[in-house]
Design a protein around this motif. Structure first.
Motif, PDB file in Angstrom:
ATOM      1  N   GLU A 660       0.841  -1.198   0.000  1.00 26.54           N
ATOM      2  CA  GLU A 660       0.000   0.000   0.000  1.00 26.54           C
ATOM      3  C   GLU A 660       0.879   1.251   0.000  1.00 26.54           C
ATOM      4  O   GLU A 660       1.809   1.361   0.786  1.00 26.54           O
ATOM      5  CB  GLU A 660      -0.899  -0.001   1.240  1.00 26.54           C
ATOM      6  N   VAL A 661       0.592   2.169  -0.905  1.00 26.84           N
ATOM      7  CA  VAL A 661       1.370   3.400  -1.007  1.00 26.84           C
ATOM      8  C   VAL A 661       1.120   4.256   0.232  1.00 26.84           C
ATOM      9  O   VAL A 661      -0.023   4.613   0.529  1.00 26.84           O
ATOM     10  CB  VAL A 661       1.005   4.190  -2.287  1.00 26.84           C
ATOM     11  N   ARG A 662       2.198   4.563   0.957  1.00 21.40           N
ATOM     12  CA  ARG A 662       2.094   5.350   2.188  1.00 21.40           C
ATOM     13  C   ARG A 662       2.338   6.837   1.946  1.00 21.40           C
ATOM     14  O   ARG A 662       1.769   7.696   2.614  1.00 21.40           O
ATOM     15  CB  ARG A 662       3.108   4.860   3.225  1.00 21.40           C
ATOM     16  N   ASN A 663       3.258   7.140   1.018  1.00 24.20           N
ATOM     17  CA  ASN A 663       3.614   8.541   0.780  1.00 24.20           C
ATOM     18  C   ASN A 663       4.138   8.678  -0.641  1.00 24.20           C
ATOM     19  O   ASN A 663       4.789   7.775  -1.170  1.00 24.20           O
ATOM     20  CB  ASN A 663       4.686   8.997   1.778  1.00 24.20           C
ATOM     21  N   VAL A 664       3.818   9.807  -1.268  1.00 20.27           N
ATOM     22  CA  VAL A 664       4.326  10.102  -2.606  1.00 20.27           C
ATOM     23  C   VAL A 664       5.126  11.394  -2.531  1.00 20.27           C
ATOM     24  O   VAL A 664       4.660  12.390  -1.976  1.00 20.27           O
ATOM     25  CB  VAL A 664       3.166  10.257  -3.624  1.00 20.27           C
ATOM     26  N   VAL A 665       6.352  11.346  -3.060  1.00 19.73           N
ATOM     27  CA  VAL A 665       7.233  12.514  -3.065  1.00 19.73           C
ATOM     28  C   VAL A 665       7.695  12.764  -4.497  1.00 19.73           C
ATOM     29  O   VAL A 665       7.372  12.007  -5.410  1.00 19.73           O
ATOM     30  CB  VAL A 665       8.438  12.312  -2.124  1.00 19.73           C
ATOM     31  N   ASP A 666       8.467  13.819  -4.690  1.00 16.82           N
ATOM     32  CA  ASP A 666       8.870  14.179  -6.054  1.00 16.82           C
ATOM     33  C   ASP A 666       9.692  13.097  -6.740  1.00 16.82           C
ATOM     34  O   ASP A 666       9.652  12.961  -7.966  1.00 16.82           O
ATOM     35  CB  ASP A 666       9.681  15.484  -6.039  1.00 16.82           C
ATOM     36  N   PHE A 667      10.452  12.331  -5.952  1.00 13.43           N
ATOM     37  CA  PHE A 667      11.364  11.376  -6.583  1.00 13.43           C
ATOM     38  C   PHE A 667      10.853   9.934  -6.560  1.00 13.43           C
ATOM     39  O   PHE A 667      11.542   9.014  -6.987  1.00 13.43           O
ATOM     40  CB  PHE A 667      12.747  11.434  -5.928  1.00 13.43           C
ATOM     41  N   GLY A 668       9.635   9.718  -6.060  1.00 17.46           N
ATOM     42  CA  GLY A 668       9.114   8.353  -6.052  1.00 17.46           C
ATOM     43  C   GLY A 668       7.986   8.149  -5.060  1.00 17.46           C
ATOM     44  O   GLY A 668       7.366   9.108  -4.598  1.00 17.46           O
ATOM     45  N   ALA A 669       7.726   6.884  -4.734  1.00 19.97           N
ATOM     46  CA  ALA A 669       6.645   6.551  -3.812  1.00 19.97           C
ATOM     47  C   ALA A 669       7.117   5.515  -2.796  1.00 19.97           C
ATOM     48  O   ALA A 669       7.825   4.566  -3.147  1.00 19.97           O
ATOM     49  CB  ALA A 669       5.448   6.002  -4.584  1.00 19.97           C
ATOM     50  N   PHE A 670       6.745   5.722  -1.532  1.00 20.69           N
ATOM     51  CA  PHE A 670       7.075   4.772  -0.466  1.00 20.69           C
ATOM     52  C   PHE A 670       5.903   3.809  -0.268  1.00 20.69           C
ATOM     53  O   PHE A 670       4.745   4.234  -0.169  1.00 20.69           O
ATOM     54  CB  PHE A 670       7.388   5.514   0.827  1.00 20.69           C
ATOM     55  N   VAL A 671       6.227   2.526  -0.223  1.00 25.11           N
ATOM     56  CA  VAL A 671       5.197   1.486  -0.193  1.00 25.11           C
ATOM     57  C   VAL A 671       5.345   0.624   1.061  1.00 25.11           C
ATOM     58  O   VAL A 671       6.442   0.158   1.392  1.00 25.11           O
ATOM     59  CB  VAL A 671       5.313   0.585  -1.440  1.00 25.11           C
TER      60      VAL A 671
END
Length: 724
Positions: A660-671
């Motif tokens: 599940e995607v927890r956070n989206v930032v400019d350089f990618g996504a934390f899952v």
């Protein structure tokens, strides 16, 4: 309404002038809210979204403020006899408030400049002689400078007089709009930003190590790097320097300022220009460029944060379940809280399955008893300290339970802030901070929106640099996002808290409190009409809020839908046409009839004319007939529920997993893969196609399929690739 600004907004936003004019009229003149206009005035706006409406209003207000400020500056400069045709032209051409203020800056100096002081000493005539080219030789200069030496005025030598004349010339050069424009034209694409380490002792974790020796073209610097550099400078770790091609600027200015000057006058004016460029013009341009770049970076950071926040708030609730919330810890023990299907707290307790106590048997007995006593469906485990050990314990405990019990790892971000807040103390005065936190964790699974609105959005763990941006702009954006989501979802007026109700269109904290107070006296609202009895809720406020407030078990079935009371007569007319009663809302028979009607758009338009309404309103009424309890969150990915646990050692390159995607930032996504460590999908691994920004393809809450492409066990880093 300013017609010039109206036309510009229409062009920029790419909407017809009529739409833009109507939006501005509905919001600014008639006092409607954005959610109300977006939902119930679609016919007048052409079905514009909340974002469209907000963008129109924001841009109109900005351009209006810019226009007003231009008028103020022109009036001030006219009174001071400083306004030239070139200056007025530059002021009128300014596209931003920042650019406008930089143009005006030389004319509003509070402190006396070197040039001002030189003029006060009577050196302006001397400066004119040099600019006119009168003084061609050193001998002539010697004679002329001697005339201006006056110790009483502070001109103690010919050198002092000469320097004063240069200071006057330098300021005159810097005030010319043409020179500034030339400098800006050259600097925009050629200015470098250079960073170096100032104090690495303030960077124990090496967060800014990449910038200890770094250089980039300012214009091409990625916006998230702008924010990183600014933060590093603010924290005293980095030293930042801008380098612009001053020689090219000097060359350009000299061509304009130095015409037929010869000899000594040429040398003096050249030195003054060099000083003007280095000391006055370029630093001013650099300030503007960096501020503009920072504003762009902040705007991007706020945009990313707001989109993440919206998806976080839109996480689907797990309705109708009894939840056991667990706030993990070591020495203080894991706090437990059971909440029922409505979010009411049933029991709080504590267990000690983690180090240093390791009382797993007693903890297991306690958890099993709670599951049995309250028929627990889901266990929500906070993802903070001791989360991994607690997850392993819970997974082992529920492995052999007869009842179908699953667990979810829940972000604790902001839970501690809420637990220590005045609100939490008012809700649960008899409980300690961790017990309140366990309740919050449980409620985040049951109904995320209702719980998250109580928490400062900056503490929710989404975004990148929300703490570093303009807090005023951030607050406005957050308010808009929360209002948008709350109104899209709608609230049960008989169970909603003050903190949820205050975001409803037309309401504020005071009117929300009045609504809760009235509800307490009545026992519950049975019709939307009863809302009119709320203190301070006038006709306009009722109009704005009524459609977003639902009464699920009231006297009128339409009150549980998104249909506005102003359209009830139309809704009844539709039911009569379809030969159905109000009690049939949501029934398969009515759904079939509605689908048949919708399939023929001409009939829908004909019916809308017959009933005296518009196509959009009728369309929404028909949709509400099909899904009277429609919740837009139901269409999004549900939270991942688990029964077993994984560890970093279980991972290997090439594994295919879901997360599940927890956070989206400019350089990618934390899952979130169900491990203590989140994996990172770098922007380059989000899609086979080019992706400009991660938000184009993923959002917070999305459940994505990924391939593990790297595992760094020492640093706890997991590299992922999204599988489309």
């Amino acid at each position: 309404m300013n017609e010039t600004i109206l036309k510009r907004v229409s062009t920029e936003q790419n909407f017809p002038e009529g739409k833009v004019s109507k939006v501005i009229s509905l919001i600014k003149e008639e006092g409607n809210t954005v959610p109300f206009v977006a939902r119930y005035r679609k016919n007048e706006t052409g079905n514009l979204t909340e974002e469209d409406i907000r963008n129109i209003i924001d841009r109109y207000e900005y351009l209006t403020n810019l226009s007003n400020r231009k008028e103020e500056i022109i009036e001030t400069l006219t009174k001071r006899e400083k306004l030239t045709s070139e200056l007025q032209k530059a002021i009128n051409a300014a596209e931003t408030l920042q650019e406008l203020e930089e143009i005006y800056k030389p004319y509003k100096q509070k402190k006396k400049t070197r040039g001002m002081k030189a003029k006060e000493k009577g050196l302006e005539p001397l400066a004119k002689l040099f600019v006119q080219g009168t003084i061609t030789t050193e001998e002539k200069a010697y004679i002329e400078l001697e005339k201006y030496v006056d110790e009483e005025k502070g001109i103690n030598s010919k050198e002092d007089a000469l320097q004063g004349a240069k200071d006057i010339i330098a300021e005159q050069v810097s005030e010319k709009v043409e020179n500034r424009n030339d400098a800006k034209g050259i600097s925009v694409t050629n200015t470098l930003i250079e960073t170096s380490v100032k104090d690495d002792s303030k960077d124990e974790k090496g967060v800014y190590k990449d910038y200890y020796e770094y250089q980039s073209n300012l214009n091409k610097l990625p916006l998230h790097r702008v924010m990183a550099v600014n933060r590093g400078e603010k924290e005293g770790v980095l030293k930042v320097n801008l380098i612009s091609p001053e020689e090219k600027v000097v060359e350009k200015v000299v061509k304009r300022e130095v015409h037929d000057l010869l000899g000594y006058s040429y040398e003096v004016v050249l030195e003054a220009i060099q000083d003007s460029v280095k000391r006055l013009i370029v630093p001013s341009i650099q300030r503007e460029l960096r501020k503009t770049k920072t504003e762009q970076a902040e705007e991007q950071a706020i945009k990313v944060f707001s989109q993440n926040l919206e998806r976080l708030l839109m996480q689907p609730p797990i309705k109708g379940k009894t939840i056991l919330g667990v706030d993990p810890a070591y020495k203080s023990g894991c706090k437990l809280a059971v909440v029922d299907k409505t979010g009411e707290m049933l029991e709080v307790d504590v267990m000690y399955p983690t180090p240093p106590f390791n009382k797993k048997d007693k903890a297991r007995e306690k958890v099993l008893k709670i599951i049995d006593n309250y028929s627990v469906d889901v266990i929500a485990i906070g993802n903070g300290t001791a989360s991994r050990e607690t997850e392993e314990f819970i997974a082992e405990t529920i492995a052999n339970v007869d009842r179908d019990v699953q667990y979810a790892i829940v972000s604790e971000d902001g839970a501690s802030v809420y637990s220590a807040s005045k609100l939490a103390k008012e809700e649960f005065p008899e409980l300690d901070v961790q017990e309140r936190s366990a309740i919050s964790i449980a409620r985040r699974v049951l109904d995320p929106l209702a719980e998250l609105v109580k928490i400062d959005p900056k503490s929710m763990g989404v975004g990148q640099y929300q703490h570093d941006v303009s807090q005023t702009k951030l607050k406005e954006t957050v308010q808009f996002v929360v209002e948008k989501v709350v109104n899209q979802v709608g609230v049960d007026v008989n169970t909603a808290s003050v903190h949820l109700l205050r975001y409803i269109s037309g309401l504020n904290k005071k009117s929300a409190q009045n609504m809760v107070d009235t509800r307490s006296k009545l026992g519950s609202f049975t019709t939307r009409k009863e809302l009119k009895s709320v203190k301070g809720l006038g006709a306009k406020t009722f109009e704005q809020c009524a459609g977003f407030l639902r009464i699920l078990d009231g006297e009128n079935a339409l009150d549980k839908t998104a249909i506005h009371p102003e359209s009830y007569k139309v809704a009844q007319g539709v039911l009569d046409t379809l030969e159905e009663g109000i009690e049939s809302l949501g029934s398969q028979e009515l759904i079939d009839k509605v689908n048949k009607l919708i399939a023929d758009k001409a009939k829908v338009r004909e019916l809308s004319e017959t009933l005296g309404t518009d196509y959009y309103t009728l369309e929404d009424i028909l949709e509400a007939f099909k899904k009277p309890l429609y919740d837009p969150r139901d269409e999004l990915d549900k939270p991942k529920l688990k029964k077993d646990v994984m560890q970093l050692d279980d991972l290997s390159e090439g594994m295919i997993m879901e997360g599940e995607v927890r956070n989206v930032v400019d350089f990618g996504a934390f899952v979130d893969l169900g491990l203590k460590e989140d994996g990172l999908i770098h922007i380059s691994h989000l899609s086979e196609k080019y992706v400009k920004h991660p938000l184009e393809v993923v959002s917070v809450g999305d459940v994505v399929k990924v391939e593990v492409i790297s595992v760094d066990k020492n640093r706890g880093r997991i590299g992922l690739k999204r599988i489309d």
